[in-house]
Enzyme design. Structure first.
Site, PDB file in Angstrom:
ATOM      1  N   LYS A  71      41.220  32.872  67.219  1.00  0.00           N
ATOM      2  CA  LYS A  71      40.633  33.065  65.900  1.00  0.00           C
ATOM      3  C   LYS A  71      41.325  32.154  64.870  1.00  0.00           C
ATOM      4  O   LYS A  71      41.220  30.946  64.988  1.00  0.00           O
ATOM      5  CB  LYS A  71      40.687  34.547  65.527  1.00  0.00           C
ATOM      6  CG  LYS A  71      40.256  35.491  66.675  1.00  0.00           C
ATOM      7  CD  LYS A  71      38.803  35.335  67.079  1.00  0.00           C
ATOM      8  CE  LYS A  71      38.444  36.065  68.378  1.00  0.00           C
ATOM      9  NZ  LYS A  71      38.837  37.452  68.494  1.00  0.00           N
TER      10      LYS A  71
ATOM     11  N   ARG B  77      53.373  27.745  85.783  1.00  0.00           N
ATOM     12  CA  ARG B  77      53.125  29.152  85.460  1.00  0.00           C
ATOM     13  C   ARG B  77      54.390  29.739  84.834  1.00  0.00           C
ATOM     14  O   ARG B  77      54.343  30.580  83.954  1.00  0.00           O
ATOM     15  CB  ARG B  77      52.695  29.925  86.718  1.00  0.00           C
ATOM     16  CG  ARG B  77      52.468  31.386  86.461  1.00  0.00           C
ATOM     17  CD  ARG B  77      51.609  32.113  87.523  1.00  0.00           C
ATOM     18  NE  ARG B  77      51.694  31.597  88.861  1.00  0.00           N
ATOM     19  CZ  ARG B  77      52.761  31.688  89.670  1.00  0.00           C
ATOM     20  NH1 ARG B  77      53.851  32.304  89.254  1.00  0.00           N
ATOM     21  NH2 ARG B  77      52.735  31.166  90.867  1.00  0.00           N
TER      22      ARG B  77
ATOM     23  N   TYR C 229      39.024  46.241  67.416  1.00  0.00           N
ATOM     24  CA  TYR C 229      38.200  45.343  68.214  1.00  0.00           C
ATOM     25  C   TYR C 229      37.676  46.073  69.464  1.00  0.00           C
ATOM     26  O   TYR C 229      38.456  46.697  70.183  1.00  0.00           O
ATOM     27  CB  TYR C 229      39.044  44.120  68.592  1.00  0.00           C
ATOM     28  CG  TYR C 229      38.382  43.171  69.538  1.00  0.00           C
ATOM     29  CD1 TYR C 229      37.194  42.535  69.189  1.00  0.00           C
ATOM     30  CD2 TYR C 229      38.931  42.905  70.791  1.00  0.00           C
ATOM     31  CE1 TYR C 229      36.580  41.665  70.059  1.00  0.00           C
ATOM     32  CE2 TYR C 229      38.324  42.021  71.663  1.00  0.00           C
ATOM     33  CZ  TYR C 229      37.143  41.411  71.299  1.00  0.00           C
ATOM     34  OH  TYR C 229      36.544  40.557  72.169  1.00  0.00           O
TER      35      TYR C 229
ATOM     36  N   ASP D 277      48.042  44.351  65.976  1.00  0.00           N
ATOM     37  CA  ASP D 277      47.165  43.209  66.214  1.00  0.00           C
ATOM     38  C   ASP D 277      47.002  42.500  64.863  1.00  0.00           C
ATOM     39  O   ASP D 277      46.359  43.018  63.952  1.00  0.00           O
ATOM     40  CB  ASP D 277      45.819  43.702  66.766  1.00  0.00           C
ATOM     41  CG  ASP D 277      44.885  42.557  67.144  1.00  0.00           C
ATOM     42  OD1 ASP D 277      45.004  41.466  66.546  1.00  0.00           O
ATOM     43  OD2 ASP D 277      44.024  42.758  68.022  1.00  0.00           O
TER      44      ASP D 277
HETATM   45  C1  LIG Z   1      38.909  38.486  69.468  1.00  0.00           C
HETATM   46  C2  LIG Z   1      39.905  39.558  69.254  1.00  0.00           C
HETATM   47  C3  LIG Z   1      40.721  40.018  70.303  1.00  0.00           C
HETATM   48  C4  LIG Z   1      40.565  39.518  71.728  1.00  0.00           C
HETATM   49  O1  LIG Z   1      40.977  38.216  71.874  1.00  0.00           O
HETATM   50  P1  LIG Z   1      40.345  37.174  72.947  1.00  0.00           P
HETATM   51  O2  LIG Z   1      41.054  35.916  72.615  1.00  0.00           O
HETATM   52  O3  LIG Z   1      38.872  37.148  72.710  1.00  0.00           O
HETATM   53  O4  LIG Z   1      40.682  37.718  74.293  1.00  0.00           O
HETATM   54  C5  LIG Z   1      41.671  40.971  70.016  1.00  0.00           C
HETATM   55  N1  LIG Z   1      41.820  41.473  68.773  1.00  0.00           N
HETATM   56  C6  LIG Z   1      41.045  41.077  67.749  1.00  0.00           C
HETATM   57  C7  LIG Z   1      41.249  41.668  66.395  1.00  0.00           C
HETATM   58  C8  LIG Z   1      40.065  40.113  67.954  1.00  0.00           C
HETATM   59  O5  LIG Z   1      39.283  39.738  66.929  1.00  0.00           O
END
Ligand SMILES: *Cc1c(COP(=O)(O)O)cnc(C)c1O
Length: 387
Positions: free
Chosen positions: A199, A48, A101, A174
């Site tokens: 992603k 961890r 998101y 983000d």
């Molecule tokens: C999918 C997504 C998230 C969240 O991420 P997870 O890996 O699903 O927890 C945050 N920001 C954006 C722009 C996303 O497309």
């Protein structure tokens, strides 16, 4: 090793000292033997706190985003949650971009609001509106997602972070849709970058992960402590897969961008489509900003359908039938993989945003354009639109 593509392949990927294995080993272990009490080998004790495979990924992520520190998490939302806990205390206020998101909005609205965090939404490209929404002394965080999910709005990172800093707030970007290959927010003035590595960075729809990258040492210490003390770390195997995927990020993104541009240009001239949202179209309201801020326009395209006479509200029926009629584009949540996906945000990824200031209407369809042959993708869109 100065160029992105070279660093993506070689950072923290030295061949193994012991065996010469060109690919560094995957350390599937939860704990490490100590030479004597407290005498650790390579600083490792319990996973961890640290794992060599995760550390290698973190080094590569920091390098590619141009930051000093990176932390890898079990999901994008776990990474976001850690940033929020590191910066905000009960009574603090955050300003969110007015398109983002749905899960990010839900995290603030359903979880952190209960712990005393106040939230507001603003058009971050409107300087007056941003200044009016920031409460000096109380606003600690400005949260930007660009390109935004799902409307592909481009927010001016430099503008938002300059105003936020002037008024005493930290800016988080983000960078999930753009990736560090197309956009580097730290170089544009933001303090923190967050990713859903699920992603494009993972890129193959087979892992769940998140990352935080930043330069500030004090803040990095807090985030590192939370990562260790709370434990939402990425597993060694997910870290290994993500690091492996970074090596092809540049070539994948080049193809995503080329395919998305072709898809957007096809859709824009199709009479069945009311509107196309893609920053690479000259008609996109922030096309010039996108050209300045990004090296390419990304692989995401959204479109809107106009209604005709039927039960559901205008365009919703057409949007859903189109999404369901596609064959190569798979109807699924998520994005950024090599395979094309289609999503109906209002009832899928952004269902939790219904009734909030970031609600997405039912006439919108979001495409994650993959790296398949472009003629096949266009033919699929054509057959679904002809239904
Ligand atoms: C999918 C997504 C998230 C969240 O991420 P997870 O890996 O699903 O927890 C945050 N920001 C954006 C722009 C996303 O497309």
């Amino acid at each position: 090793m100065t160029e992105f593509e070279t660093r993506a392949i070689h950072t923290a990927q030295e061949p193994d000292q012991l065996t010469g294995s060109v690919i560094p080993p995957l350390y599937l272990t939860s704990t490490h033997q100590q030479n004597s009490v407290g005498d650790l080998r390579g600083g490792y004790e319990y996973n961890r706190a640290g794992n060599p495979t995760r550390d290698a990924l973190q080094e590569a992520l920091a390098n590619l985003e141009g930051g000093r520190f990176a932390f890898s998490f079990a999901s994008g939302l776990a990474a976001e949650d850690t940033i929020i806990r590191a910066i905000l205390k009960p009574g603090d206020h955050v300003v969110l971009a007015n398109d983002l998101y749905g899960g990010t909005y839900r995290l603030f609205n359903r979880i952190h609001r209960e712990w005393g965090i106040e939230i507001d939404v603003a058009d971050l490209n409107n300087e007056d509106s941003l200044r009016a929404t920031i409460r000096p002394g109380q606003t600690k965080l400005v949260w930007v997602e660009t390109p935004s999910n799902p409307m592909l709005t481009i927010f001016d990172i430099n503008l938002a972070s300059r105003i936020a800093r002037e008024l005493g707030a930290v800016t988080v970007v983000d960078n999930t849709f753009a990736t560090p290959y197309l956009q580097r927010p730290l170089e544009l003035g933001a303090e923190i970058v967050v990713h859903s590595t699920t992603k494009y960075l993972g890129g193959h729809s087979d892992i769940l992960g998140g990352a935080v990258i930043l330069n500030d040492g004090d803040l990095a210490e807090k985030i590192g402590f939370l990562q260790f003390a709370v434990g939402a770390v990425s597993s060694a195997f997910d870290s290994w897969l993500t690091h492996r995927s970074l090596k092809t990020l540049a070539v994948r993104m080049d193809r995503h961008v080329a395919n998305a541009q072709a898809v957007a240009e096809f859709l824009v001239q199709h009479p069945g489509v009311a509107e196309v949202y893609y920053p690479g179209l000259p008609t996109h309201p922030q096309h010039e900003l996108a050209k300045r801020q990004m090296r390419g326009f990304g692989g995401m395209v959204s479109l809107r359908f106009a209604g005709n006479a039927n039960g559901e509200s205008a365009g919703t029926h057409e949007a859903k039938r189109f999404a369901e009629a596609l064959k190569i584009f798979t109807l699924a949540e998520s994005l950024g993989g090599v395979e094309s996906l289609v999503n109906h945000p209002a009832e899928m990824t952004h269902a939790s945003a219904a009734g909030t200031p970031i609600e997405v209407t039912g006439d919108i369809v979001r495409l994650s354009v993959g790296i398949e042959n472009i003629a096949d993708l266009i033919a699929d869109l054509k057959q679904a639109l002809s239904r």
